[in-house]
Design a protein around this motif. Structure first.
Motif, PDB file in Angstrom:
ATOM      1  N   PHE A  95      69.600  47.837  44.887  1.00 61.85           N
ATOM      2  CA  PHE A  95      68.867  47.741  43.623  1.00 61.85           C
ATOM      3  C   PHE A  95      69.656  48.421  42.506  1.00 61.85           C
ATOM      4  O   PHE A  95      69.848  47.842  41.422  1.00 61.85           O
ATOM      5  CB  PHE A  95      67.499  48.397  43.782  1.00 61.85           C
ATOM      6  CG  PHE A  95      66.667  48.409  42.532  1.00 61.85           C
ATOM      7  CD1 PHE A  95      66.012  47.268  42.100  1.00 61.85           C
ATOM      8  CD2 PHE A  95      66.533  49.569  41.784  1.00 61.85           C
ATOM      9  CE1 PHE A  95      65.240  47.279  40.941  1.00 61.85           C
ATOM     10  CE2 PHE A  95      65.767  49.595  40.631  1.00 61.85           C
ATOM     11  CZ  PHE A  95      65.116  48.444  40.209  1.00 61.85           C
ATOM     12  N   ALA A 120      63.156  43.154  46.115  1.00 61.97           N
ATOM     13  CA  ALA A 120      64.246  43.013  47.085  1.00 61.97           C
ATOM     14  C   ALA A 120      63.806  42.048  48.172  1.00 61.97           C
ATOM     15  O   ALA A 120      62.698  42.175  48.707  1.00 61.97           O
ATOM     16  CB  ALA A 120      64.602  44.365  47.688  1.00 61.97           C
ATOM     17  N   ILE A 177      68.575  41.256  45.565  1.00 62.31           N
ATOM     18  CA  ILE A 177      67.712  41.692  44.472  1.00 62.31           C
ATOM     19  C   ILE A 177      67.435  40.483  43.586  1.00 62.31           C
ATOM     20  O   ILE A 177      68.352  39.761  43.190  1.00 62.31           O
ATOM     21  CB  ILE A 177      68.362  42.815  43.651  1.00 62.31           C
ATOM     22  CG1 ILE A 177      68.757  43.982  44.578  1.00 62.31           C
ATOM     23  CG2 ILE A 177      67.410  43.295  42.560  1.00 62.31           C
ATOM     24  CD1 ILE A 177      67.606  44.596  45.357  1.00 62.31           C
TER      25      ILE A 177
END
Length: 343
Positions: free
Chosen positions: A226, A310, A324
């Motif tokens: 992320f 995610a 992501i």
């Protein structure tokens, strides 16, 4: 033991341990990742940012469990971030007491210090003072907090930071510094800690790390993917040769990234994320939401990030093939698949 007692124990939620981690940005705007050993209790065999648990011996007073400051940026978190980066990579985010530039120590002193600090033979700040330096806690930029989901036995409340190593006056050679972000300093090549927790340490562009994970060459867990995904658009692309990137462009990249960190609602330095399962896709993959702040902060004004998710393939050995994506795109795509199935 009775069935009732067994059920009660099964539902017990572990207290998250306070920890810190740092996204260290190199003089050519690359990011440092460490390859954890297979036997690690956290993120085994994965590539991670340097970091680890707070330790009162080195880092001072740690807010108690019931204190709200336990889940906030603070002195102990900052000192731990710098200490763990040094222990794990050999990179010392500390300033010279006299000149204010990054402190330089010999290779021998560096390795001796890493060993002594890891073994708790001397407090980190005391060792630093003996070398004429101080931890550069003011150079750390808060960049999200993460609280481990409640179903995981070993939980953490982790303060993430970003740290920009100084730019040389030229990407390929040093000369007189011209801004506060540029100075003459020898940045050591990051090294593993001898296999205690990591087997390798290296700088690469964020996009390169992402590409390696996408190919299955390395393992990167959702929090790290992320954050890599967030910073990748701002820093050097994987195809760029470091010597071809001008100092002006490196400066510009950093400024754009600094400006980005101030955006959002809440700003990225205040975002707190407790990942939760959002949905299961038709192909069996799990979608994790970043919107909630975590179990310990439910009912407070702390918030996560609601626009991204995610997509993860969970295997016996842990999460793999992390992607992501925008939440709205995932939801719309899944609705489209459902509509096609009805037809």
């Amino acid at each position: 033991m009775s069935g009732t007692a067994t059920k009660r124990n099964a539902k017990e939620i572990a207290t998250p341990r306070p920890s810190s981690s740092v996204l260290v940005i190199s003089p050519t705007n690359q990011i440092l990742l460490l390859h954890r050993v297979q036997t690690s209790s956290a993120f085994p065999a994965a590539h991670v940012f340097p970091g680890g648990n707070l330790d009162s011996f080195h880092d001072g007073d740690i807010p108690p469990v019931e204190d709200a400051r336990r889940h906030e940026d603070g002195p102990a978190y900052r000192l731990a971030a710098i200490r763990e980066t040094f222990e794990e990579s050999g990179i010392l985010l500390a300033r010279n007491n006299g000149f204010g530039r990054l402190i330089e120590v010999s290779d021998e002193d560096r390795e001796d210090g890493r060993h002594k600090i890891h073994k708790a033979e001397v407090p980190f700040e005391k060792w630093l003072a003996g070398k004429g330096g101080r931890a550069d806690v003011d150079g750390l930029i808060p960049f999200t907090r993460w609280i481990t989901p409640t179903h995981i036995p070993r939980r953490y409340t982790t303060q993430m930071y970003m740290y920009f190593l100084p730019l040389a006056s030229s990407p390929t050679q040093s000369s007189k510094p011209s801004t506060a972000d540029e100075e003459e300093a020898m940045i050591p090549i990051p090294t593993s800690d001898g296999g205690l927790e990591h087997t390798a340490a290296s700088f690469k562009p964020p996009s390169t790390w992402i590409e390696m994970q996408n190919r299955g060459d390395i393992i990167v867990f959702p929090p790290q993917m992320f954050l890599l995904s967030l910073i990748s658009p701002f820093l050097s692309p994987s195809g760029a040769n470091a010597s071809d990137v001008t100092l002006e462009e490196l400066r510009s990249q950093r400024q754009r990234l600094r400006d980005f960190l101030k955006t959002g609602d809440p700003p990225w330095g205040e975002v707190c994320i407790g990942p939760q399962q959002f949905m299961r896709l038709k192909d069996g993959r799990t979608v994790l939401s970043f919107e909630k702040p975590g179990h310990e902060l439910e009912g407070t004004n702390r918030r996560g990030e609601k626009e991204r998710v995610a997509i993860v393939e969970f295997k016996k050995e842990g999460p793999r093939n992390v992607e992501i994506a925008w939440k709205k795109d995932v939801v719309e795509a899944e609705r489209g698949h459902a509509g096609e199935a009805k037809l």
